[in-house]
Design a protein around this motif. Structure first.
Motif, PDB file in Angstrom:
ATOM      1  N   ALA A  26       4.949  -0.450  -6.847  1.00 58.27           N
ATOM      2  CA  ALA A  26       4.280  -0.972  -5.688  1.00 58.27           C
ATOM      3  C   ALA A  26       4.602  -2.142  -5.261  1.00 58.27           C
ATOM      4  O   ALA A  26       4.395  -2.795  -3.957  1.00 58.27           O
ATOM      5  CB  ALA A  26       2.484  -1.277  -6.255  1.00 58.27           C
TER       6      ALA A  26
ATOM      7  N   GLY B 144       0.953   3.814  -3.174  1.00 58.45           N
ATOM      8  CA  GLY B 144      -0.408   4.110  -3.442  1.00 58.45           C
ATOM      9  C   GLY B 144      -0.290   5.357  -2.783  1.00 58.45           C
ATOM     10  O   GLY B 144      -0.528   6.727  -3.136  1.00 58.45           O
TER      11      GLY B 144
ATOM     12  N   SER C 251       0.112   9.717  -3.539  1.00 59.04           N
ATOM     13  CA  SER C 251      -1.296  11.062  -3.185  1.00 59.04           C
ATOM     14  C   SER C 251      -0.431  11.542  -2.027  1.00 59.04           C
ATOM     15  O   SER C 251      -1.208  12.488  -1.855  1.00 59.04           O
ATOM     16  CB  SER C 251      -2.106   9.874  -2.500  1.00 59.04           C
TER      17      SER C 251
ATOM     18  N   GLU D 170       0.829  -1.295   0.343  1.00 64.10           N
ATOM     19  CA  GLU D 170       0.467  -0.459   0.013  1.00 64.10           C
ATOM     20  C   GLU D 170       0.655   1.350  -0.106  1.00 64.10           C
ATOM     21  O   GLU D 170       0.456   2.207  -0.654  1.00 64.10           O
ATOM     22  CB  GLU D 170      -1.325   0.002   0.904  1.00 64.10           C
TER      23      GLU D 170
END
Length: 441
Positions: free
Chosen positions: A428, A393, A397, A390
């Motif tokens: 990722a 991401g 962001s 995770e």
């Protein structure tokens, strides 16, 4: 029962041309639930080497072409001698004494007269005294099989109906002056006595087949079904024969070519079916049909093997490549996520080492001058490790919100800064591996 054979000479390593013959015979036998024989054609004691016998076995085993039994022609010389005696008794075998120079002069004379350059059977007119004199002068002669001058016909599994006028072919030499038994008779005796039902080989053997049919019939054997596959050329249609030595199977293996990639290509190359990567031998066997191959020369490009190899590797679970992952230096606890990350980005297993070095050591950042402030700000926003799937991401962001960058302008500079490359695995999946390694260091 269907019985096929692969009969290599142990005078060198198996190359892609040999493999085509071996694979077709193997698939025919397996599809029919029959027998596949590995027959070592080692009647030439000077050129045959035991190291090549071992290499042939290793290459076939690497490919998964397992034989049901192995035969060696050097163990069967007495059988060939018996067949030769039988042909002599029948008046179908005669000794000839011409030197290579004399034969060459005869051929040139015939060509100049517009005749086919075939042996003129002059030896049949020699008296016993003349033969003795020639033996004393030149040593033993060669032994030729006397062909019946009639049409030799068969229905070829690939070429269709074949008809050859035996009078257009020289009486074949079956035994050399030094006593060496040649392929033409050894193969006939073996095929007959071993119950071989199907013979697939290159189209350069068509004339051999015609003469062998007559020898088989003379010895009272049953002719197998013959099929002659086209010869391989280079990708531009150039002759491949001089390059086959550089296309040995062990060289392809050294370059990282995977067995199923090679088999998938060779099982379809030259047929009316498209080349498709198969997952296992059972699929190859099920989809094989000798009748779908054509007679036209077949182009082979070694580069076609690498996309197939890459596609095959992508389909494999870690268990199938665990040794290669370990050899690249990847610790056992990271093997699973590492393989999941790398599998889509390698052509051969040798590429794993480079990806592991990136994970272990990092890379020289690739940062454009206009991106330096952006990268510095982004790195400052990088959360504390350890990272997981995770992290990328969430981090991107946060960077997007802080800098206003998005799309390629956001992701590409970050990739280049972390990996030194413009392309590669999903970040990722890669980022946790980079973080774990740094945390361990």
């Amino acid at each position: 029962m269907t019985t096929t054979r692969f009969a290599p000479s142990p005078t060198g390593y198996i190359h892609v041309g040999n493999l085509r013959t071996a694979l077709m015979n193997y698939l025919i036998a397996r599809k029919a639930g029959g027998t596949f024989i590995l027959r070592i054609d080692d009647t030439d004691p000077e050129r045959s080497k035991e190291e090549y016998v071992d290499a042939i076995k290793q290459d076939l085993e690497w490919l998964g072409l397992h034989w049901d039994r192995i035969e060696r022609q050097s163990d069967r010389l007495d059988r060939y001698a018996e067949a030769a005696d039988k042909l002599r008794e029948m008046g179908r075998f005669y000794e000839a004494f011409e030197t290579p120079t004399e034969l060459d002069l005869k051929r040139k004379k015939q060509l100049n007269m517009g005749k086919p350059p075939v042996y003129d059977r002059a030896a049949l007119n020699l008296s016993d005294a003349e033969k003795e004199a020639l033996r004393a002068e030149r040593g033993n002669g060669v032994w030729r099989f006397k062909l019946d001058h009639e049409r030799i016909e068969w229905n070829d599994g690939i070429l269709g109906d074949i008809s050859i006028d035996a009078s257009s072919v020289s009486d074949p030499v079956l035994i050399r002056g030094d006593g060496q038994v040649l392929y033409t008779i050894a193969s006939v005796v073996d095929d007959t006595e071993m119950g071989v039902t199907d013979v697939v080989r290159g189209s350069d053997h068509v004339t051999n087949t015609a003469t062998q049919i007559q020898i088989i019939e003379a010895l009272g054997g049953t002719c197998p079904r013959f099929a002659h596959h086209s010869l391989l050329t280079g990708p531009q249609g150039e002759a491949l024969s001089k390059r086959l030595g550089t296309l040995a199977l062990r060289d392809l293996r050294e370059q990282g070519v995977q067995p199923m990639a090679l088999l998938s290509l060779m099982a379809r190359l030259g047929s009316s079916d498209p080349v498709e990567l198969r997952s296992d031998m059972a699929e190859l066997i099920e989809g094989f049909d000798i009748g779908r191959f054509g007679a036209a020369p077949t182009k082979f490009d070694v580069q076609d093997l690498f996309p197939l190899t890459a596609k095959h590797l992508q389909s494999l679970p870690l268990a199938d490549v665990a040794d290669a992952v370990a050899e690249a230096g990847v610790p056992a606890d990271l093997a699973e996520p590492f393989w999941a990350m790398a599998r889509e980005n390698i052509t051969t297993l040798a590429d794993l080492k480079g990806w592991w070095e990136l994970c272990r050591d990092g890379a020289e950042p690739l940062i454009a001058d206009e991106d330096r402030d952006f990268i510095a700000e982004a790195i400052a926003l990088l959360p504390e490790g350890p990272f997981d799937g995770e992290t990328w991401g969430k981090w991107t962001s946060a960077v997007k919100e802080a800098t206003g960058r998005k799309g390629k302008g956001l992701f590409m500079p970050l990739r280049k800064a972390l990996t030194g490359m413009e392309r590669g695995p999903e970040m990722a999946a890669l980022l946790p591996l980079l973080q774990v390694i740094r945390a361990k260091a």
